[in-house]
Design a protein around this motif. Structure first.
Motif, mmCIF file in Angstrom:
data_model
loop_
_atom_site.group_PDB
_atom_site.id
_atom_site.type_symbol
_atom_site.label_atom_id
_atom_site.label_comp_id
_atom_site.label_asym_id
_atom_site.label_seq_id
_atom_site.Cartn_x
_atom_site.Cartn_y
_atom_site.Cartn_z
ATOM 1 N N ASP A 1 -27.548 -20.714 -39.586
ATOM 2 C CA ASP A 1 -26.188 -20.331 -39.932
ATOM 3 C C ASP A 1 -26.170 -18.842 -40.262
ATOM 4 O O ASP A 1 -27.151 -18.294 -40.781
ATOM 5 C CB ASP A 1 -25.700 -21.110 -41.156
ATOM 6 C CG ASP A 1 -25.445 -22.573 -40.841
ATOM 7 O OD1 ASP A 1 -24.902 -22.864 -39.773
ATOM 8 O OD2 ASP A 1 -25.814 -23.428 -41.678
ATOM 9 N N PHE A 2 -25.033 -18.200 -39.971
ATOM 10 C CA PHE A 2 -24.916 -16.795 -40.337
ATOM 11 C C PHE A 2 -24.814 -16.676 -41.851
ATOM 12 O O PHE A 2 -24.020 -17.353 -42.505
ATOM 13 C CB PHE A 2 -23.694 -16.139 -39.699
ATOM 14 C CG PHE A 2 -23.514 -14.707 -40.130
ATOM 15 C CD1 PHE A 2 -24.223 -13.706 -39.496
ATOM 16 C CD2 PHE A 2 -22.685 -14.377 -41.192
ATOM 17 C CE1 PHE A 2 -24.086 -12.381 -39.902
ATOM 18 C CE2 PHE A 2 -22.546 -13.059 -41.611
ATOM 19 C CZ PHE A 2 -23.248 -12.057 -40.962
ATOM 20 N N GLU B 1 -17.409 -15.704 -41.427
ATOM 21 C CA GLU B 1 -18.425 -16.674 -41.026
ATOM 22 C C GLU B 1 -17.701 -17.975 -40.694
ATOM 23 O O GLU B 1 -16.891 -18.457 -41.492
ATOM 24 C CB GLU B 1 -19.427 -16.920 -42.152
ATOM 25 C CG GLU B 1 -20.451 -17.999 -41.843
ATOM 26 C CD GLU B 1 -21.204 -18.479 -43.068
ATOM 27 O OE1 GLU B 1 -21.929 -19.483 -42.966
ATOM 28 O OE2 GLU B 1 -21.047 -17.866 -44.144
ATOM 29 N N SER C 1 -24.759 -14.375 -33.426
ATOM 30 C CA SER C 1 -25.287 -15.708 -33.685
ATOM 31 C C SER C 1 -26.804 -15.636 -33.690
ATOM 32 O O SER C 1 -27.403 -14.730 -33.095
ATOM 33 C CB SER C 1 -24.836 -16.707 -32.606
ATOM 34 O OG SER C 1 -23.440 -16.846 -32.576
ATOM 35 N N LYS D 1 -19.491 -24.862 -32.636
ATOM 36 C CA LYS D 1 -20.939 -24.739 -32.510
ATOM 37 C C LYS D 1 -21.657 -25.469 -33.651
ATOM 38 O O LYS D 1 -21.067 -25.730 -34.706
ATOM 39 C CB LYS D 1 -21.349 -23.261 -32.489
ATOM 40 C CG LYS D 1 -20.719 -22.490 -31.339
ATOM 41 C CD LYS D 1 -21.150 -21.036 -31.338
ATOM 42 C CE LYS D 1 -20.467 -20.269 -30.215
ATOM 43 N NZ LYS D 1 -20.804 -20.802 -28.880
ATOM 44 N N THR E 1 -24.058 -24.327 -35.527
ATOM 45 C CA THR E 1 -24.354 -23.413 -36.623
ATOM 46 C C THR E 1 -23.205 -22.427 -36.773
ATOM 47 O O THR E 1 -22.433 -22.200 -35.838
ATOM 48 C CB THR E 1 -25.661 -22.638 -36.382
ATOM 49 O OG1 THR E 1 -25.557 -21.925 -35.142
ATOM 50 C CG2 THR E 1 -26.861 -23.575 -36.322
ATOM 51 N N THR E 2 -23.087 -21.815 -37.950
ATOM 52 C CA THR E 2 -22.053 -20.811 -38.153
ATOM 53 C C THR E 2 -22.492 -19.476 -37.561
ATOM 54 O O THR E 2 -23.686 -19.196 -37.423
ATOM 55 C CB THR E 2 -21.730 -20.621 -39.642
ATOM 56 O OG1 THR E 2 -22.899 -20.152 -40.322
ATOM 57 C CG2 THR E 2 -21.255 -21.907 -40.271
ATOM 58 N N SER E 3 -21.522 -18.651 -37.211
ATOM 59 C CA SER E 3 -21.763 -17.337 -36.626
ATOM 60 C C SER E 3 -20.813 -16.334 -37.253
ATOM 61 O O SER E 3 -19.896 -16.699 -37.999
ATOM 62 C CB SER E 3 -21.539 -17.381 -35.109
ATOM 63 O OG SER E 3 -22.358 -18.343 -34.477
ATOM 64 N N ARG F 1 -17.843 -21.825 -38.028
ATOM 65 C CA ARG F 1 -18.611 -22.680 -37.129
ATOM 66 C C ARG F 1 -17.938 -22.825 -35.779
ATOM 67 O O ARG F 1 -18.594 -22.868 -34.738
ATOM 68 C CB ARG F 1 -18.816 -24.060 -37.779
ATOM 69 C CG ARG F 1 -19.506 -25.081 -36.879
ATOM 70 C CD ARG F 1 -20.040 -26.267 -37.657
ATOM 71 N NE ARG F 1 -21.145 -25.837 -38.506
ATOM 72 C CZ ARG F 1 -21.098 -25.733 -39.823
ATOM 73 N NH1 ARG F 1 -19.972 -26.025 -40.457
ATOM 74 N NH2 ARG F 1 -22.133 -25.342 -40.521
ATOM 75 N N TYR G 1 -17.771 -13.983 -36.683
ATOM 76 C CA TYR G 1 -16.636 -13.851 -35.767
ATOM 77 C C TYR G 1 -15.688 -12.771 -36.277
ATOM 78 O O TYR G 1 -15.645 -12.471 -37.480
ATOM 79 C CB TYR G 1 -15.832 -15.153 -35.706
ATOM 80 C CG TYR G 1 -16.437 -16.293 -34.935
ATOM 81 C CD1 TYR G 1 -16.060 -16.542 -33.619
ATOM 82 C CD2 TYR G 1 -17.357 -17.143 -35.536
ATOM 83 C CE1 TYR G 1 -16.585 -17.618 -32.911
ATOM 84 C CE2 TYR G 1 -17.896 -18.220 -34.835
ATOM 85 C CZ TYR G 1 -17.501 -18.449 -33.521
ATOM 86 O OH TYR G 1 -18.022 -19.514 -32.832
ATOM 87 N N PRO H 1 -18.375 -15.656 -30.701
ATOM 88 C CA PRO H 1 -18.879 -14.977 -31.898
ATOM 89 C C PRO H 1 -19.404 -13.588 -31.594
ATOM 90 O O PRO H 1 -19.814 -13.289 -30.468
ATOM 91 C CB PRO H 1 -20.010 -15.907 -32.363
ATOM 92 C CG PRO H 1 -20.459 -16.616 -31.130
ATOM 93 C CD PRO H 1 -19.225 -16.789 -30.303
#
Length: 676
Positions: free
Chosen positions: A308-309, A276, A303, A281, A283-285, A278, A287, A300
């Motif tokens: 956030d993820f 996880e 998303s 971006k 918000t977190t995604s 950021r 990856y 990512p």
């Protein structure tokens, strides 16, 4: 009668025999609305504690109990429809459990009828075959001594040996367990990882790269990542498969929201690391992370706009199938076409619920485990056979809940006074009335965590069943909604964070949903602090407050006094609290203005206070200081102390007692019994 019915029937769990038509499970039988469910239906101990498929999915392990009895561990043979209780105790409950391999399980114990202050035994650690044979105790519960059974002259592992919440390879008799090592202040210095043979009890300590606080196993069940946190920085260490040498993978600030921070999620079956992060971006995604190059993928893998993820990988031994993750609700997102088709089939069979799928390690197994839920339906557990198309119900998490008597819930967003968008959950009571309702603003703890998500929740549904609308704001500072939302909460306790709650209540008033004269604010931990500051800041809005285990003075978070100990680490006090809350000296004036204890004379509304006598997160002096200060000028204060409880109510009797008091308190102050 099926094996599942025979084995679990003693636990008073409603079960269907193997072979039940899938359509039977699609909708619970409708019942005529009447008296709301009893309070115990929401807050009594659950009779069913979950289930797990063996790696080859030929057996199902489950934890259950008879009414008022101890939790036991049972195993059902899915091929021959036979079951057996493999572990049970007269003086303890089976706790967490996991499959070691196709033939063997590891588990610990707990004592659900003993409060934190009366605990005298550790969880211990045990292993047993699926037929109940070759039982071995692996770790002690009370300290010192040799094992009573199994290999002779074998010393048990120490009491502070714990299960690692990762299944591992599940191909041998060995598992990995953790052993936290404490310093003189009883805080964790580092966490050792041990490879443990569950038949012989022999163990080996794995080399660690410094003062490690956590471990992650790879796709082959071997330790591959470890992380430490010192001097305000997190360091991720990677163990090379070739020679077992550790090297630093990356390092970043522990507290805050830096763009270089990554959180390991897990390894795919091909060895790919998923994290996880950021990146650039808001918000977190999710990856992929290039271990050799030490960098994120350019784009990512998954998303969700505005979120956030937060989730986990769903995989078998062959490949990554998808993820279970949370947006407004928790659901599955599938990468595998076959799983997408399976999800569509299950959703047709179970149209009234979100249906989460767990898969066994062995890819060719036809069985999957399905956990279904909705806003009005607590978790339901079932098995689905992809070969036969048969869906078999296992158990309900809450057998006393009728979905027809539950309130409907929706995820909403409203604007705070400065224009910031605030996410929230809104639960309305069952029935046709949608205007002029009494409202409870229910504030989550943390505060730097996310609150709830769409789905059945005991607290909000209990309140809704008693006729109250419930608003649960994700005020600024809450995690899960991007870096801007999180950072906006820094150093705003009692200020903008507090305004977000009042603005939510006024939004509900503006919508015509609630009666502006019947609003109460309630919460635990930080939610208790927000309750008190709500009564201070907005006496015209809130008619009463309910605070349990709540912070009452920001300064006490830094120094609880010589006679009270907190479980907050020195690192948290040195790096986390100053960044998120402020400096006790430089910000003394703000701390005083936003301290419920210092502002106690301004609290004039009815107030219910409840604290645990052995709470180390928010020690009880928070509560007694506030109680004494408020009662000098306000006699409408109800105080309750549960001497054996910590930070929340572990005991069924105390949960029922507390929520009985809540029900009576609300009825008197904003319910039908309130004086208007």
């Amino acid at each position: 009668m099926s094996a599942i019915t025979r084995v679990l029937g003693a636990a008073a769990i409603a079960l269907f025999a193997l072979g039940t038509p899938a359509a039977v499970l699609a909708q619970a039988p409708a019942t005529a609305p009447g008296a709301p469910p009893p309070l115990s239906a929401f807050f009594a101990n659950a009779a069913f504690g979950g289930a797990k498929l063996s790696p080859d999915a030929r057996h199902l392990a489950a934890r259950a109990s008879a009414k008022g009895g101890r939790d036991f561990l049972t195993v059902i043979d899915l091929q021959h429809n036979k079951g057996k209780i493999v572990a049970s105790y007269n003086d303890a409950d089976v706790g967490d459990f996991e499959w070691v391999n196709n033939e063997r399980l590891v588990f610990n114990t707990r004592e659900k009828n003993v409060g934190e202050g009366d605990m005298s035994k550790a969880p211990g650690l045990y292993a047993v075959n699926l037929d109940g044979t070759q039982f071995v105790q692996l770790a002690e519960r009370t300290g010192g001594g040799m094992v009573a059974g199994g290999p002779k002259s074998r010393r048990l592992l120490p009491w502070n040996t714990f299960m690692l919440p990762q299944p591992g390879a599940q191909t041998s008799d060995e598992v990995y367990v953790t052993h936290p090592v404490l310093d003189t202040k009883q805080t964790v210095r580092y966490v050792d990882l041990l490879r443990l043979n569950t038949r012989t009890g022999s163990s080996q300590v794995m080399p660690r790269p410094g003062n490690v606080k956590g471990w992650l196993l790879d796709h082959q069940g071997e330790p591959r990542l470890a992380w430490s946190s010192e001097d305000g920085r997190v360091t991720l260490h990677y163990r090379e498969p070739a020679d077992g040498a550790w090297r630093v993978l990356t390092s970043y600030a522990t507290f805050g929201a830096g763009q270089d921070a990554i959180t390991p999620v897990g390894f795919g079956p091909d060895g790919t690391l998923y994290v996880e992060a950021r990146g650039s971006k808001p918000t977190t995604s999710l990856y992929t992370y290039d271990i050799k190059a030490g960098k994120l993928a350019s784009e990512p893998l998954l998303s969700a706009a505005g979120y956030d993820f937060e989730g986990s990988l769903v995989r078998n031994r062959d490949k990554l199938l998808g993820v279970a993750f949370r947006t407004d609700a928790i659901s599955n997102e599938w990468f595998d076409p076959g799983m997408k088709a399976l999800q569509a089939t299950l959703d047709k069979l179970l149209p009234a619920t979100i249906n989460l799928v767990s898969v066994p390690a062995q890819a060719d197994s036809p069985w999957v485990l399905v956990t279904s839920y909705s806003d009005t339906i607590p978790n339901r557990f079932a098995l689905y056979n992809t070969g036969t198309g048969v869906l078999n119900k296992i158990a309900d998490a809450r057998t006393g809940i009728d979905s027809q008597q539950m309130g409907r819930q929706q995820f909403v967003r409203y604007k705070a006074r400065d224009g910031m968008e605030i996410p929230a959950l809104l639960t309305l009571p069952p029935g046709a009335q949608r205007t002029g309702l009494p409202l409870v603003v229910l504030v989550h703890g943390g505060p730097y965590v996310r609150g709830g998500s769409w789905g059945w929740d005991a607290q909000s549904q209990f309140l809704a069943s008693r006729g109250y609308a419930v608003l649960e704001p994700e005020f600024r500072g809450s995690m899960g909604f991007g870096v801007k939302h999180f950072q906006a909460g820094m150093k705003t306790w009692g200020l903008a964070m507090q305004d977000d709650l009042a603005d939510g209540a006024r939004w509900a008033i503006g919508k015509g949903l609630v009666d502006p004269k019947r609003i109460c604010i309630a919460g635990a931990s930080y939610g208790g602090y927000a309750t008190l500051m709500g009564l201070v800041n907005d006496p015209d809005l809130y008619k009463c407050g309910i605070n349990w285990v709540g912070v009452t003075d920001i300064g006490l978070l830094f120094d609880n006094g010589w006679s009270f100990t907190s479980d907050a680490s020195d690192e948290w006090k040195a790096y986390g609290l100053p960044q998120l809350l402020g400096d006790p000296v430089k910000d003394a004036a703000r701390f005083k203005a936003t301290s419920p204890v210092q502002q106690a004379a301004r609290i004039t509304q009815p107030l219910l206070l409840a604290y645990g006598g052995v709470d180390r997160r928010v020690p009880i002096n928070h509560g007694t200081a506030l109680r004494d200060a408020v009662m000098r000028t306000n006699k409408q204060v109800e105080w309750v102390e549960y001497p054996e409880e910590g930070h929340g109510w572990a005991l069924e009797k105390n949960r029922i007692d507390f929520w009985t008091r809540v029900e009576r308190f609300l009825e008197k102050n904003i319910g039908s019994g309130a004086v208007r």
